[in-house]
Design a protein around this motif. Structure first.
Motif, mmCIF file in Angstrom:
data_model
loop_
_atom_site.group_PDB
_atom_site.id
_atom_site.type_symbol
_atom_site.label_atom_id
_atom_site.label_comp_id
_atom_site.label_asym_id
_atom_site.label_seq_id
_atom_site.Cartn_x
_atom_site.Cartn_y
_atom_site.Cartn_z
ATOM 1 N N GLU A 59 -6.787 -0.391 -8.531
ATOM 2 C CA GLU A 59 -5.493 -0.860 -9.005
ATOM 3 C C GLU A 59 -4.413 0.130 -8.567
ATOM 4 O O GLU A 59 -4.659 1.334 -8.468
ATOM 5 N N PRO A 60 -3.199 -0.311 -8.268
ATOM 6 C CA PRO A 60 -2.720 -1.691 -8.468
ATOM 7 C C PRO A 60 -2.923 -2.621 -7.269
ATOM 8 O O PRO A 60 -2.637 -3.807 -7.357
ATOM 9 N N THR A 61 -3.386 -2.071 -6.136
ATOM 10 C CA THR A 61 -3.454 -2.917 -4.939
ATOM 11 C C THR A 61 -4.705 -3.788 -4.919
ATOM 12 O O THR A 61 -4.655 -4.944 -4.514
ATOM 13 N N LEU A 96 0.829 -1.204 0.000
ATOM 14 C CA LEU A 96 0.000 0.000 0.000
ATOM 15 C C LEU A 96 0.866 1.257 0.000
ATOM 16 O O LEU A 96 0.535 2.251 -0.668
ATOM 17 N N ASN A 97 1.971 1.232 0.750
ATOM 18 C CA ASN A 97 2.874 2.381 0.771
ATOM 19 C C ASN A 97 3.489 2.634 -0.607
ATOM 20 O O ASN A 97 3.553 3.788 -1.055
ATOM 21 N N ARG A 98 3.904 1.579 -1.274
ATOM 22 C CA ARG A 98 4.517 1.737 -2.601
ATOM 23 C C ARG A 98 3.510 2.242 -3.619
ATOM 24 O O ARG A 98 3.874 2.949 -4.572
ATOM 25 N N ALA A 99 2.234 1.894 -3.424
ATOM 26 C CA ALA A 99 1.185 2.369 -4.322
ATOM 27 C C ALA A 99 0.695 3.756 -3.929
ATOM 28 O O ALA A 99 -0.240 4.278 -4.546
ATOM 29 N N LYS A 100 1.308 4.352 -2.877
ATOM 30 C CA LYS A 100 0.969 5.693 -2.394
ATOM 31 C C LYS A 100 -0.494 5.804 -1.961
ATOM 32 O O LYS A 100 -1.152 6.827 -2.197
ATOM 33 N N VAL A 101 -0.994 4.749 -1.355
ATOM 34 C CA VAL A 101 -2.321 4.814 -0.753
ATOM 35 C C VAL A 101 -2.234 5.734 0.452
ATOM 36 O O VAL A 101 -1.402 5.511 1.343
ATOM 37 N N THR A 151 -13.964 14.177 9.936
ATOM 38 C CA THR A 151 -12.691 14.414 9.248
ATOM 39 C C THR A 151 -11.851 13.147 9.238
ATOM 40 O O THR A 151 -11.252 12.771 8.218
ATOM 41 N N VAL A 152 -11.802 12.473 10.375
ATOM 42 C CA VAL A 152 -11.045 11.219 10.466
ATOM 43 C C VAL A 152 -11.647 10.176 9.528
ATOM 44 O O VAL A 152 -10.917 9.464 8.809
ATOM 45 N N PHE A 153 -12.961 10.058 9.508
ATOM 46 C CA PHE A 153 -13.602 9.069 8.640
ATOM 47 C C PHE A 153 -13.415 9.414 7.175
ATOM 48 O O PHE A 153 -13.283 8.519 6.332
ATOM 49 N N HIS A 154 -13.401 10.695 6.847
ATOM 50 C CA HIS A 154 -13.134 11.096 5.470
ATOM 51 C C HIS A 154 -11.781 10.556 5.010
ATOM 52 O O HIS A 154 -11.649 9.979 3.917
ATOM 53 N N ASP A 155 -10.763 10.737 5.848
ATOM 54 C CA ASP A 155 -9.422 10.269 5.486
ATOM 55 C C ASP A 155 -9.379 8.758 5.341
ATOM 56 O O ASP A 155 -8.738 8.221 4.424
ATOM 57 N N CYS A 156 -10.049 8.055 6.244
ATOM 58 C CA CYS A 156 -10.016 6.587 6.188
ATOM 59 C C CYS A 156 -10.818 6.052 5.007
ATOM 60 O O CYS A 156 -10.447 5.029 4.423
ATOM 61 N N LEU A 157 -11.900 6.739 4.657
ATOM 62 C CA LEU A 157 -12.641 6.351 3.449
ATOM 63 C C LEU A 157 -11.793 6.568 2.203
ATOM 64 O O LEU A 157 -11.846 5.766 1.263
ATOM 65 N N LYS A 158 -11.007 7.652 2.190
ATOM 66 C CA LYS A 158 -10.106 7.886 1.055
ATOM 67 C C LYS A 158 -9.058 6.785 0.962
ATOM 68 O O LYS A 158 -8.720 6.324 -0.133
#
Length: 800
Positions: free
Chosen positions: A485-487, A369-374, A470-477
């Motif tokens: 894709e790609p994850t 996920l980090n490499r895919a910049k999630v 605000t926290v849920f917005h970030d987690c939904l993103k």
């Protein structure tokens, strides 16, 4: 149909086990010694004593002596006859361990050759130094937690209490010490059992009379004394740090307050950049405070090895900050840790992950996920499995045939009340179906560690409904980005403990700002979404957190999780934290009753299913208590639920229709009026919201694949209303009739609503509307001043 308040999953003093699981296995003493305490090459056993060392113990038992008297005579016999060279037997008369924790361990064996941890005297407990634990009972089958006669679960009150007591000891030992296994000698009058616990289950020997068969027992004790610490279950990848070690002093130094530490509560405040140049990492006060707390009350300190490719990194830790409930299972421990090399604070996660083909380590998933910049997921530093540390209890299944097969006693105890289970591991879907042992229900667990950069705050620390969204917005993103894709990865365990708050320091021309962001954690149970390959179970049980799982998954145990199931879980978590922590028209008593009914209860037809209150809310689209009261918050939170509920109602009806589920009833409604005075916006409020959400003007982003959710327009949400300082409260509502709640074909409107939760776009856009512009600026001070509205005299499913 039966409705229950008792658990779906059975519980033993915090250790939750499936009602169909057999978690312990009876074997002969000879098999136990051969497998766990063997005679190694070059070792020789001393001859047994010329006479019975336990003749006085036998006399005391025959005369009805108390447990304390038996324990002292037992320990004295072992020490006087030197039956355990290198180990000293001690009774523990102190019932606390110096930190106020009440314990009832009767005795233990300690190493007698460690100058940094001398053998305790005067009844001191010293749980962190115990090598093997001893529990004493007066005798009789009524005090024996195990059975040799095929009785699957002895139900007498005393036997239940004995089982619960031992499970508590196991949980304490695994928390205080770093162990791969825990050994307990269970001495019941003149009878004895040897037990071995790991995170999969329990292996116990058949009961034998150590006073009569004392030669065998002397061999047991000598075999035990010849074992290394590793053979006796102590983790070789965790080394104790004693006071004489320079690292001990270094930990104390790093725990002291520093003027440069930032207060994460300084939102909407300009912070001079000269004190925090980019080259200097920002350390928040709460991070150092957590590390200091982990060292308090003489907590044992360790240096833990964490794999990093073909190398090892080392981290210094004290007491765990987070401890998952239960002696069995994944047994997650979370530490505020100090990198020995860089001296940076990090979060170290120690767990026993489920080990089946297709189940990937969480560290590998996060690295992907980090490499895919999630965005808004933990940043992994290093991770890996600890070699040779896999649970062995499942391997012992089928050993003993001397008594007509194994004695498989289910340790699960049915307790009245609500779900104690927070999360179970497992579920559907992997590329290839593994072969499960359908007779042995013990799961295989592999010990693993992972380090991430972020030390986050629990979700309950949010300051207002606006901060919560605000926290849920970030987690939904984060969730939205991960399923693309790609994850192409679905989380599958959305819960309050997996959604956290992380402060971010943002540098601008005129100074720095702190903004609180969301962090979506615990990706261990996630799976890839691949429509081209069959969905088959990776593990023998379903994954997820019962309180927040979608109604469809609760009702259909074989259904594969989808995006809409995770989105419904997000909805349930928002509702839980809003009801529990925000001001509303509910009394504290009603808050407790609603949480109990909606999140913890279940229904039973042919199998356990979704609780009645959760099902009624989803079927009716009405946020009603059982009284009935229409729940309102007097804030834009009302508009959020008024928007989301019809979507999840439509999705529920569509899913239930597809499954032809039975009819369920819904309570009637009443009208309630409730309001709060709005807050005045802070001078820097608009800048903070711009940093978090951008401007309030509608923005579109091109997406050739048509799957990008970022600030997307959606027909269900009209951004032209974003700057309106009013918000929608639920209209006066009435309950539908029972005939309207039958599993029926959905209407066109319900199908359209259901379509809105098949992707993230509508959900995210709705939150963005509430968190931008004037509507957000005048959000009321809606956090309840009590901090927590859940009644203090109630207990429930272990959340928070």
């Amino acid at each position: 149909m039966n409705r229950h308040r008792s658990p779906v999953l059975l519980t033993v003093r915090g250790s939750t086990i499936s009602s169909e699981d057999n978690v312990d296995i009876g074997v002969s003493v000879e098999d136990f010694l051969s497998r766990f305490w063997p005679i190694l090459s070059g070792q020789s056993l001393r001859s047994v004593p010329p006479k019975n060392p336990f003749h006085q113990v036998a006399s005391l038992v025959a005369n009805g002596a108390t447990e304390n008297v038996i324990a002292k005579a037992f320990a004295k016999a072992i020490n006087d006859y030197a039956l355990t060279p290198g180990l000293a037997a001690r009774t523990c008369t102190h019932r606390t361990d110096g930190d106020g924790t009440v314990l009832r361990v009767d005795g233990a064996f300690y190493r007698d050759s460690n100058p940094d941890a001398p053998v305790p005297h005067n009844g001191a407990l010293r749980l962190e130094d115990q090598v093997v634990t001893i529990e004493f009972k007066r005798g009789g089958t009524s005090n024996d937690p195990f059975s040799d006669d095929g009785d699957a679960c002895p139900e007498s009150t005393s036997r239940k209490e004995a089982r619960g007591q031992i499970v508590t000891y196991a949980e304490q030992a695994f928390t205080v010490q770093h162990r791969t296994a825990w050994y307990l000698l269970f001495v019941n009058g003149s009878q004895c059992r040897i037990t071995r616990w790991d995170r999969s289950g329990v292996v116990f020997t058949h009961s034998f009379d150590y006073c009569t068969d004392w030669q065998l027992f002397c061999e047991v004790l000598r075999r035990m004394s010849r074992c290394s610490d590793e053979q006796l279950g102590l983790d070789p990848t965790a080394r104790r740090i004693y006071r004489s070690d320079p690292l001990y002093k270094m930990m104390d130094k790093m725990a002291k307050k520093r003027r440069s530490d930032l207060d994460h509560n300084l939102v909407d405040t300009i912070i001079p950049l000269d004190k925090y140049p980019p080259s200097r990492p920002v350390i928040y006060k709460y991070v150092r405070a957590l590390f200091k707390t982990s060292l308090s009350r003489n907590a044992p300190r360790y240096i833990l090895n964490v794999p990093n490719g073909d190398k090892i990194r080392q981290y210094l830790v004290g007491r765990p900050i987070f401890v998952a409930k239960g002696a069995l299972g994944r047994a997650t421990l979370g530490f505020a840790a100090l990198d020995r090399e860089t001296r940076q604070f990090v979060w170290l996660k120690d767990c026993w992950r489920v080990d089946y083909p297709g189940v990937e380590p969480e560290g590998k998933i996060l690295r992907e996920l980090n490499r895919a910049k999630v965005p808004n997921v933990p940043t992994v530093v290093c991770y890996g499995d600890l070699l040779g540390q896999k649970t062995v209890s499942p391997e012992t299944w089928g050993w003993d045939s001397s008594k007509g097969g194994n004695s498989k006693t289910n340790l699960a105890i049915r307790t009245p009340g609500k779900l104690r289970k927070v999360s179970t591991a497992g579920d559907d879907a992997a590329a290839l179906a593994p072969t499960f042992n359908t007779i042995c229900s013990l799961r295989v667990h592999q010990h693993a560690r992972m380090v991430v950069e972020e030390i986050a705050l629990p979700l309950r620390d949010f300051k207002s409904g606006l901060d919560l969204l605000t926290v849920f917005h970030d987690c939904l993103k984060a969730h939205s980005a991960a399923v693309r894709e790609p994850t192409s990865r679905l989380h599958r365990d959305i819960s309050g403990s997996n959604i956290m708050i992380i402060p971010k320091f943002i540098r601008e021309d005129d100074g720095g700002f702190i903004v609180l962001r969301g962090l979506l954690c615990d990706w261990e149970l996630s799976k890839r979404i691949d429509s081209t390959r069959p969905r088959v179970p990776r593990q023998p049980v379903r994954s997820g957190t019962w309180q927040f799982m979608s109604a469809t998954l609760l009702n259909h145990h074989d259904k594969a999780a989808e995006i809409c199931d995770d989105l419904e879980a997000f909805f349930h978590v928002i509702l839980y934290y809003a009801v529990r922590y925000l001001k509303s028209n509910l009394t504290q008593k009603q808050v407790g009753e609603f949480i109990d009914e909606y999140f913890d209860q279940f229904q039973y037809y042919d199998k356990w299913r979704c609780g009645q209150r959760k099902q009624a809310v989803l079927q009716s689209g009405l946020l009603l208590t059982g009284d009935p009261i229409n729940i309102t918050f007097g804030s834009p939170m009302d508009g959020l639920f008024a928007t989301l509920l019809p979507w999840f109602q439509g999705n529920h009806i569509v899913q239930e229709y597809k499954a032809s589920l039975e009819e369920a009833s819904s309570p009637t409604s009443s009208t309630v009026v409730f309001s709060l005075a709005p807050a005045q916006p802070h001078a820097l409020f608009d800048r903070r919201q711009r940093l978090l959400f951008g401007s309030s003007k509608k923005r579109r982003r091109a997406d050739p694949a048509g799957t990008d959710d970022s600030f997307a327009d959606d027909s269900s949400t009209d951004d032209s209303e974003s700057d309106d300082d009013s918000y929608n409260s639920p209209a006066n509502v009435t309950s539908p009739s029972a005939s309207q709640l039958r599993a029926r074909a959905p209407t066109a409107e319900e199908s359209n609503n259901a379509a809105k939760v098949q992707t993230h776009k509508a959900f995210i856009t709705t939150i963005e509307r509430l968190c931008r512009g004037t509507k957000a600026a005048y959000w009321p001070h809606d956090r309840d001043p009590s901090g927590d509205r859940y009644p203090k005299d109630k207990t429930h499913g272990g959340i928070d």
